[in-house]
Design a protein around this motif. Structure first.
Motif, short mmCIF file in Angstrom:
data_model
loop_
_atom_site.label_atom_id
_atom_site.label_comp_id
_atom_site.label_asym_id
_atom_site.label_seq_id
_atom_site.Cartn_x
_atom_site.Cartn_y
_atom_site.Cartn_z
N UNK A 1 0.81 -1.23 0.00
CA UNK A 1 0.00 0.00 0.00
C UNK A 1 0.84 1.28 0.00
N UNK A 2 2.11 1.16 -0.40
CA UNK A 2 2.98 2.34 -0.53
C UNK A 2 2.93 2.88 -1.96
N UNK A 3 3.32 4.13 -2.12
CA UNK A 3 3.42 4.74 -3.45
C UNK A 3 4.87 4.71 -3.91
N UNK A 4 5.10 4.06 -5.04
CA UNK A 4 6.45 3.88 -5.57
C UNK A 4 6.55 4.50 -6.95
N UNK A 5 7.63 5.26 -7.16
CA UNK A 5 7.92 5.85 -8.47
C UNK A 5 9.14 5.18 -9.04
N UNK A 6 9.04 4.72 -10.29
CA UNK A 6 10.17 4.14 -11.01
C UNK A 6 10.47 5.04 -12.20
N UNK A 7 11.64 5.66 -12.20
CA UNK A 7 12.02 6.51 -13.34
C UNK A 7 12.81 5.68 -14.34
N UNK A 8 12.80 6.11 -15.60
CA UNK A 8 13.45 5.30 -16.63
C UNK A 8 12.83 3.92 -16.70
N UNK A 9 11.52 3.88 -16.55
CA UNK A 9 10.83 2.60 -16.37
C UNK A 9 10.84 1.71 -17.61
N UNK A 10 11.21 2.26 -18.76
CA UNK A 10 11.24 1.44 -19.98
C UNK A 10 12.55 0.68 -20.14
N UNK A 11 13.51 0.91 -19.26
CA UNK A 11 14.78 0.20 -19.32
C UNK A 11 14.72 -1.14 -18.60
N UNK A 12 15.85 -1.82 -18.55
CA UNK A 12 15.90 -3.14 -17.93
C UNK A 12 15.58 -3.12 -16.46
N UNK A 13 16.27 -2.27 -15.69
CA UNK A 13 15.98 -2.15 -14.26
C UNK A 13 14.53 -1.72 -14.05
N UNK A 14 14.09 -0.75 -14.85
CA UNK A 14 12.74 -0.22 -14.70
C UNK A 14 11.67 -1.27 -14.92
N UNK A 15 11.82 -2.08 -15.96
CA UNK A 15 10.83 -3.13 -16.23
C UNK A 15 10.72 -4.11 -15.06
N UNK A 16 11.87 -4.51 -14.51
CA UNK A 16 11.83 -5.42 -13.37
C UNK A 16 11.25 -4.73 -12.14
#
Length: 302
Positions: free
Chosen positions: A132-147
Motif C-alpha cells: 500500500x505504498x506509493x512507488x515511483x520508477x524513473x526510466x521505467x522502460x529500461x531493464x531495471x525499470x521493467x523489473x
C-alpha cells in the motif's frame, strides 16, 4: 576462445578477440555461455575497465565442469550468471555465489536478462515494506525499470512509471504500473520510495514529490546531467526524507534464485526488447545507446 573485450577506441566500446581459456579455481564452475545480456552502464562507462579485458557481467549457460571442491551446481546444470566479471565469452569460470539454477520452465535467454537489472531492482525494493505504498520508477522502460515495476506491483505497491516519451510507455501497465507518465508535473502524488535510473534534474523534481519518511534510491545516471537543488528545498519539517546511493556488488546467487523462482511461477517476466546474435553486437549497442530498446538486449552466443 572468442570473447567481447573492452575497447577504448572510436570503433565502439567492445570488440571481438581471441582470448585464453579460463582456468577455474577449486571453487569455480566452468560455464559454457549460451546467451549474454547487455547493460547500458557497463557499455557507456567502459573507460572504467582496462583495454582488452573480457567485458560483461550477465549471461546464462550450461555448467560443463563442476567446481573441483564439490561446491555449486553439478555438470549439465542450466545457470544464470549475475554480476560476475568476464561473462561475455564462450566460456567463463564462475563461483557458485554468482550463479542461479534455471528452472526447466524458464527460457535460458530470459534467465540471462536478470543479472544486474533484476538484482538491482530487487535489492532496492526490499529496503522497506511496499504494501500500500506509493512507488515511483524513473526510466521505467529500461531493464531495471521493467523489473522494478513488476516487483513493486507484486509487493503490493501503487506503482507510477515515468518514461521519456509516450512511445516508451508501451506494456508498462500490463506489467503492473498503475500510472504511466512522461512528466512528473502530471501527478499530485507523493512517493514513499523512488527508484531512479536517470539522474540529473529529474532527481530534484522527484525530491519535490517525496513523501515524509520517503527515500530516493539512485541506481543510475543515464541522463549524464548534473543535479541542482534550489535553495532551501533540502530543509523540511516532519519525518526525515533521504537520498541513498546504490553500488552493491556482493554475490547475487540468492537474489537470482528468488527471481528465477518468480519467473518459474509466471509472476515475473523477462523484459527482452531486442534479441539477436552476438556477432551483431555493434548494431545492438547502437540501438541501446539510441534508446531504441524497451527492456533488455539479449544476444545468443554462436
Amino acid at each position: 576462445m572468442r570473447a567481447l573485450v573492452v575497447d577504448h577506441g572510436e570503433a565502439g566500446p567492445i570488440r571481438f578477440a581471441d582470448v585464453d581459456e579460463p582456468v577455474p579455481a577449486a571453487g569455480e564452475a566452468l560455464v559454457e555461455i549460451r546467451h549474454i545480456a547487455l547493460n547500458f552502464g557497463e557499455l557507456n562507462y567502459v573507460h572504467q575497465w582496462p583495454v582488452g579485458a573480457v567485458h560483461g557481467h550477465d549471461a546464462a549457460g550450461i555448467v560443463v565442469r563442476a567446481a573441483s571442491d564439490g561446491s555449486g551446481p553439478p555438470e549439465g546444470t542450466r545457470v544464470a550468471v549475475g554480476m560476475a566479471p568476464h561473462a561475455w565469452a564462450e566460456r567463463v569460470a564462475v563461483g557458485p555465489a554468482s550463479l542461479g539454477t534455471v528452472p526447466k520452465s524458464v527460457d535460458l535467454a530470459d534467465a540471462a536478462a536478470l543479472g544486474i537489472a533484476g538484482v538491482t531492482a530487487l535489492r532496492v525494493l526490499r529496503k522497506r515494506s511496499l504494501l500500500a505504498r506509493d512507488v515511483l520508477v524513473t526510466g521505467a522502460s529500461g531493464g531495471v525499470g521493467h523489473f522494478a515495476v513488476q516487483l513493486a506491483a507484486l509487493a503490493g505497491a501503487r506503482v507510477t512509471a515515468l518514461v521519456g516519451s509516450p512511445e516508451r510507455a508501451a506494456g508498462l501497465r500490463e506489467l503492473g504500473a498503475d500510472e504511466v507518465l512522461t512528466d512528473l508535473s502530471g501527478t499530485g502524488d507523493r512517493f514513499d520510495l523512488v527508484l531512479d535510473t536517470v539522474g540529473g534534474p529529474l532527481v530534484a523534481k522527484a525530491w519535490s514529490r517525496l513523501a515524509e519518511g520517503g527515500t530516493i534510491h539512485l541506481v543510475g545516471y543515464s541522463s549524464g546531467q548534473e543535479t541542482t537543488f534550489p535553495p532551501g528545498v533540502l530543509f523540511g519539517f516532519g519525518e526525515p526524507r533521504g537520498i541513498a546511493t546504490y553500488g552493491d556488488m556482493t554475490p547475487t546467487g540468492g537474489e537470482l534464485t528468488d527471481l528465477l523462482g518468480l519467473m518459474d511461477t509466471g509472476r515475473l517476466r523477462a523484459p527482452v526488447g531486442l534479441r539477436g546474435d552476438w556477432r551483431d553486437v555493434d548494431d545492438a549497442v547502437q540501438a541501446l545507446f539510441a534508446r531504441k530498446v524497451h527492456g533488455k538486449v539479449i544476444l545468443d552466443v554462436a
